[in-house]
Design a protein around this motif. Sequence first.
Motif, PDB file in Angstrom:
ATOM      1  N   LEU A  97      -2.413-113.773  33.375  1.00  0.00           N
ATOM      2  CA  LEU A  97      -3.388-112.701  33.580  1.00  0.00           C
ATOM      3  C   LEU A  97      -4.240-112.491  32.340  1.00  0.00           C
ATOM      4  CD1 LEU A  97      -0.950-110.154  35.232  1.00  0.00           C
ATOM      5  CD2 LEU A  97      -2.482-111.751  36.389  1.00  0.00           C
ATOM      6  N   ILE A  98      -5.479-112.057  32.563  1.00  0.00           N
ATOM      7  CA  ILE A  98      -6.349-111.640  31.467  1.00  0.00           C
ATOM      8  C   ILE A  98      -6.960-110.289  31.824  1.00  0.00           C
ATOM      9  CG2 ILE A  98      -6.881-114.007  30.774  1.00  0.00           C
ATOM     10  CD1 ILE A  98      -9.644-113.625  32.097  1.00  0.00           C
ATOM     11  N   THR A  99      -7.638-109.699  30.851  1.00  0.00           N
ATOM     12  CA  THR A  99      -8.228-108.368  31.020  1.00  0.00           C
ATOM     13  C   THR A  99      -9.728-108.408  30.753  1.00  0.00           C
ATOM     14  OG1 THR A  99      -6.169-107.325  30.253  1.00  0.00           O
ATOM     15  CG2 THR A  99      -8.163-105.986  30.173  1.00  0.00           C
ATOM     16  N   PHE A 100     -10.484-107.776  31.643  1.00  0.00           N
ATOM     17  CA  PHE A 100     -11.879-107.480  31.308  1.00  0.00           C
ATOM     18  C   PHE A 100     -12.045-105.963  31.349  1.00  0.00           C
ATOM     19  CE2 PHE A 100     -12.399-107.549  35.953  1.00  0.00           C
ATOM     20  CZ  PHE A 100     -13.320-106.543  36.185  1.00  0.00           C
ATOM     21  N   GLU A 108      -6.294-115.708  35.122  1.00  0.00           N
ATOM     22  CA  GLU A 108      -7.078-116.575  34.247  1.00  0.00           C
ATOM     23  C   GLU A 108      -8.003-117.459  35.079  1.00  0.00           C
ATOM     24  OE1 GLU A 108      -4.771-117.934  30.334  1.00  0.00           O
ATOM     25  OE2 GLU A 108      -3.630-118.337  32.175  1.00  0.00           O
ATOM     26  N   ASN A 109      -9.136-117.819  34.485  1.00  0.00           N
ATOM     27  CA  ASN A 109     -10.109-118.731  35.101  1.00  0.00           C
ATOM     28  C   ASN A 109     -10.781-118.148  36.345  1.00  0.00           C
ATOM     29  OD1 ASN A 109      -9.540-120.818  33.176  1.00  0.00           O
ATOM     30  ND2 ASN A 109      -7.673-121.276  34.317  1.00  0.00           N
ATOM     31  N   SER A 110     -10.765-116.817  36.473  1.00  0.00           N
ATOM     32  CA  SER A 110     -11.469-116.179  37.586  1.00  0.00           C
ATOM     33  C   SER A 110     -12.974-116.203  37.338  1.00  0.00           C
ATOM     34  CB  SER A 110     -11.019-114.723  37.749  1.00  0.00           C
ATOM     35  OG  SER A 110      -9.688-114.642  38.177  1.00  0.00           O
ATOM     36  N   LYS A 111     -13.733-116.499  38.394  1.00  0.00           N
ATOM     37  CA  LYS A 111     -15.189-116.424  38.293  1.00  0.00           C
ATOM     38  C   LYS A 111     -15.644-114.977  38.501  1.00  0.00           C
ATOM     39  CE  LYS A 111     -15.967-121.221  39.595  1.00  0.00           C
ATOM     40  NZ  LYS A 111     -16.606-122.184  40.531  1.00  0.00           N
ATOM     41  N   ALA A 112     -16.888-114.722  38.135  1.00  0.00           N
ATOM     42  CA  ALA A 112     -17.398-113.343  38.122  1.00  0.00           C
ATOM     43  C   ALA A 112     -17.208-112.596  39.443  1.00  0.00           C
ATOM     44  CB  ALA A 112     -18.864-113.342  37.705  1.00  0.00           C
ATOM     45  N   PRO A 113     -17.511-113.193  40.608  1.00  0.00           N
ATOM     46  CA  PRO A 113     -17.300-112.443  41.857  1.00  0.00           C
ATOM     47  C   PRO A 113     -15.836-112.065  42.078  1.00  0.00           C
ATOM     48  CG  PRO A 113     -18.760-114.308  42.238  1.00  0.00           C
ATOM     49  CD  PRO A 113     -18.184-114.486  40.860  1.00  0.00           C
ATOM     50  N   ARG A 114     -14.899-112.976  41.712  1.00  0.00           N
ATOM     51  CA  ARG A 114     -13.473-112.661  41.851  1.00  0.00           C
ATOM     52  C   ARG A 114     -13.085-111.515  40.930  1.00  0.00           C
ATOM     53  NH1 ARG A 114      -9.517-110.681  41.696  1.00  0.00           N
ATOM     54  NH2 ARG A 114      -7.360-111.433  41.948  1.00  0.00           N
ATOM     55  N   ALA A 115     -13.658-111.472  39.742  1.00  0.00           N
ATOM     56  CA  ALA A 115     -13.403-110.353  38.827  1.00  0.00           C
ATOM     57  C   ALA A 115     -13.899-109.048  39.439  1.00  0.00           C
ATOM     58  CB  ALA A 115     -14.073-110.606  37.481  1.00  0.00           C
ATOM     59  N   GLY A 116     -15.061-109.100  40.094  1.00  0.00           N
ATOM     60  CA  GLY A 116     -15.598-107.914  40.737  1.00  0.00           C
ATOM     61  C   GLY A 116     -14.677-107.355  41.795  1.00  0.00           C
ATOM     62  N   ARG A 117     -13.929-108.244  42.460  1.00  0.00           N
ATOM     63  CA  ARG A 117     -12.991-107.795  43.494  1.00  0.00           C
ATOM     64  C   ARG A 117     -11.934-106.848  42.935  1.00  0.00           C
ATOM     65  NH1 ARG A 117      -8.573-111.721  45.781  1.00  0.00           N
ATOM     66  NH2 ARG A 117     -10.283-113.224  45.860  1.00  0.00           N
ATOM     67  N   ALA A 118     -11.608-106.978  41.647  1.00  0.00           N
ATOM     68  CA  ALA A 118     -10.617-106.083  41.039  1.00  0.00           C
ATOM     69  C   ALA A 118     -11.081-104.631  41.118  1.00  0.00           C
ATOM     70  CB  ALA A 118     -10.371-106.480  39.581  1.00  0.00           C
ATOM     71  N   ILE A 119     -12.396-104.422  41.094  1.00  0.00           N
ATOM     72  CA  ILE A 119     -12.963-103.067  41.176  1.00  0.00           C
ATOM     73  C   ILE A 119     -13.093-102.637  42.634  1.00  0.00           C
ATOM     74  CG2 ILE A 119     -14.968-101.642  40.619  1.00  0.00           C
ATOM     75  CD1 ILE A 119     -15.463-103.503  38.224  1.00  0.00           C
ATOM     76  N   HIS A 120     -13.698-103.506  43.447  1.00  0.00           N
ATOM     77  CA  HIS A 120     -13.867-103.199  44.875  1.00  0.00           C
ATOM     78  C   HIS A 120     -14.252-104.488  45.593  1.00  0.00           C
ATOM     79  CE1 HIS A 120     -15.373-101.372  48.595  1.00  0.00           C
ATOM     80  NE2 HIS A 120     -14.731-100.266  48.229  1.00  0.00           N
ATOM     81  N   SER A 121     -13.824-104.646  46.829  1.00  0.00           N
ATOM     82  CA  SER A 121     -14.133-105.862  47.579  1.00  0.00           C
ATOM     83  C   SER A 121     -15.640-106.082  47.705  1.00  0.00           C
ATOM     84  CB  SER A 121     -13.487-105.822  48.967  1.00  0.00           C
ATOM     85  OG  SER A 121     -13.953-104.693  49.706  1.00  0.00           O
ATOM     86  N   ASP A 122     -16.418-104.995  47.750  1.00  0.00           N
ATOM     87  CA  ASP A 122     -17.872-105.120  47.841  1.00  0.00           C
ATOM     88  C   ASP A 122     -18.459-105.858  46.640  1.00  0.00           C
ATOM     89  OD1 ASP A 122     -17.954-103.862  50.240  1.00  0.00           O
ATOM     90  OD2 ASP A 122     -18.833-101.981  49.523  1.00  0.00           O
ATOM     91  N   PHE A 123     -17.806-105.702  45.483  1.00  0.00           N
ATOM     92  CA  PHE A 123     -18.321-106.329  44.267  1.00  0.00           C
ATOM     93  C   PHE A 123     -18.219-107.853  44.349  1.00  0.00           C
ATOM     94  CE2 PHE A 123     -18.832-103.019  40.813  1.00  0.00           C
ATOM     95  CZ  PHE A 123     -18.864-101.954  41.704  1.00  0.00           C
ATOM     96  N   GLU A 124     -17.305-108.363  45.150  1.00  0.00           N
ATOM     97  CA  GLU A 124     -17.201-109.804  45.364  1.00  0.00           C
ATOM     98  C   GLU A 124     -18.139-110.245  46.488  1.00  0.00           C
ATOM     99  OE1 GLU A 124     -13.790-113.220  45.747  1.00  0.00           O
ATOM    100  OE2 GLU A 124     -13.363-111.270  46.671  1.00  0.00           O
TER     101      GLU A 124
END
Length: 300
Positions: free
Chosen positions: A218-221, A236-252
């Motif tokens: 795991l990593i942290t943004f 690790e190695n998550s692309k930007a849309p996958r990172a957005g999913r951590a906040i809300h599915s809409d962000f992906e």
Amino acid sequence: MSLKIGIVGLPNVGKSTLFQALTKKEVDRSNYPFATIDPNIGVVEVPDPRLKKLAEISYSKKVVPAVVEFVDIAGLVRGAAQGEGLGNKFLTHIREVDAILEVVRVFEDDGVIHVAGKPNPVSDIETIQIELALKDLETKEKAKDPSQLQLLSQKPVLYVFNIAEKNNLEVPKMPNSLMLDIKKEFEISELEEKDREELEVESRLPELIRKAYEFLGLITFFTTGEDESRAWTIPENSKAPRAGRAIHSDFEEKFIRAEVMPYYKFVEAGSMAKARELGLLRTEGREYVVKDGDIIEFKI
């Protein structure tokens, strides 16, 4: 994302004491086998000094750290896969976690019961490995869809060797391991912060939590502003849309772009406004691979 680390081992090796030191939750630490039957679950903050610094710079009203769940699972014994010591129930609990933190006792103490008579770190590790493998064999035999197996023996294992002030045995050389005086860590966890400073004692639990977090891959943004500074957990190695999913599915799903800046550049700038003025935020698209410590604003 919900992540669980199961604390396992033989009975009376320090599992529940470690769990209580990590989570500050009161649990049964009695000196006899199977004092714990149902698993105890506690949410633990991931120590990260970067988050505090972000909150100071942004004058954030709220600070939200990344967390992991630790699960205190009752002790396994030889024969657990055949039901010894309520073994089948405990092995089922292990199936529900993402990784295993195995506590191995490496000290002798006649006052602390050991199910095999006396501790033998190598043999004790083998006992756990054998029981997990036997349970997996049973699972394979019963499986209707082999591609859907969740094998216990394939879960990543982080070893904690529980040492004491004296009478320590030789510690086996194992990858992904850490030596810890669990009794001492529990005593430190009971102290107020000012007392720790006065006594000049420092806990190694933050090191263990960080190691467990990184062990899960795991990593942290971060996101930061006046309302809050928050740490978000992604693989690790998550692309930007996958990172957005951590906040809300809409962000992906509705991702357009991300404005990204490394933590250290934000600190150097001293504010988000200054960072923008200096052009420190980069615009990244869907293929950007997020780095640990990135500060991100998503555009959807």
